[in-house]
Design a protein around this motif. Structure first.
Motif: not given
Length: 123
Positions: A122-123, A115-116, A112, A118-120
């Motif tokens: 990537a934005d 993944a957070a 978790e 990577v999302h952070r």
């Protein structure tokens, strides 16, 4: 010492043969010319340093040193996670079991936050 000197030591006596088998020696030797702190300092991108509290091969202090070198670094410290990203106690038996059982799942608390991150970034 042999690996650092560019040589392959060949078969080792037990239990070292389990940690540095002959077939892994060229791979291990290839890493000696890299300095992780220099590499991470020059990355120029956000870096997530993942460290388990029961890793017996790389230690929390090593992760802290890498973090200090990273311009855009974050540390994810996973409680009870060994070097193979699996849950394992510090006992020799638990460490061996984690290394030998490919069916053991990834350690709780790893996916978790990773993944957070990577999302952070990537934005």
């Amino acid at each position: 010492t042999a690996l650092e000197g560019g040589m392959l030591p060949g078969p080792l006596a037990p239990p070292l043969d389990q940690y540095l088998p002959v077939e892994a020696q060229p791979y291990c030797r290839s890493w000696f010319h890299w300095d992780p702190k220099l590499e991470i300092a020059s990355a120029g991108v956000p870096v997530l340093i993942v460290q388990g509290t029961t890793d017996t091969q790389v230690f929390e202090q090593d992760a802290e040193w890498l973090l200090a070198s990273a311009a855009m670094g974050e540390l994810l410290l996973v409680e009870g996670m060994c070097h193979l990203l699996k849950a394992a106690a510090l006992t020799a038996a638990a460490q061996r079991a984690a290394h030998r059982d490919p069916l053991l799942p990834l350690a709780p608390g790893l996916m978790e936050p990773m993944a957070a991150f990577v999302h952070r970034v990537a934005d």
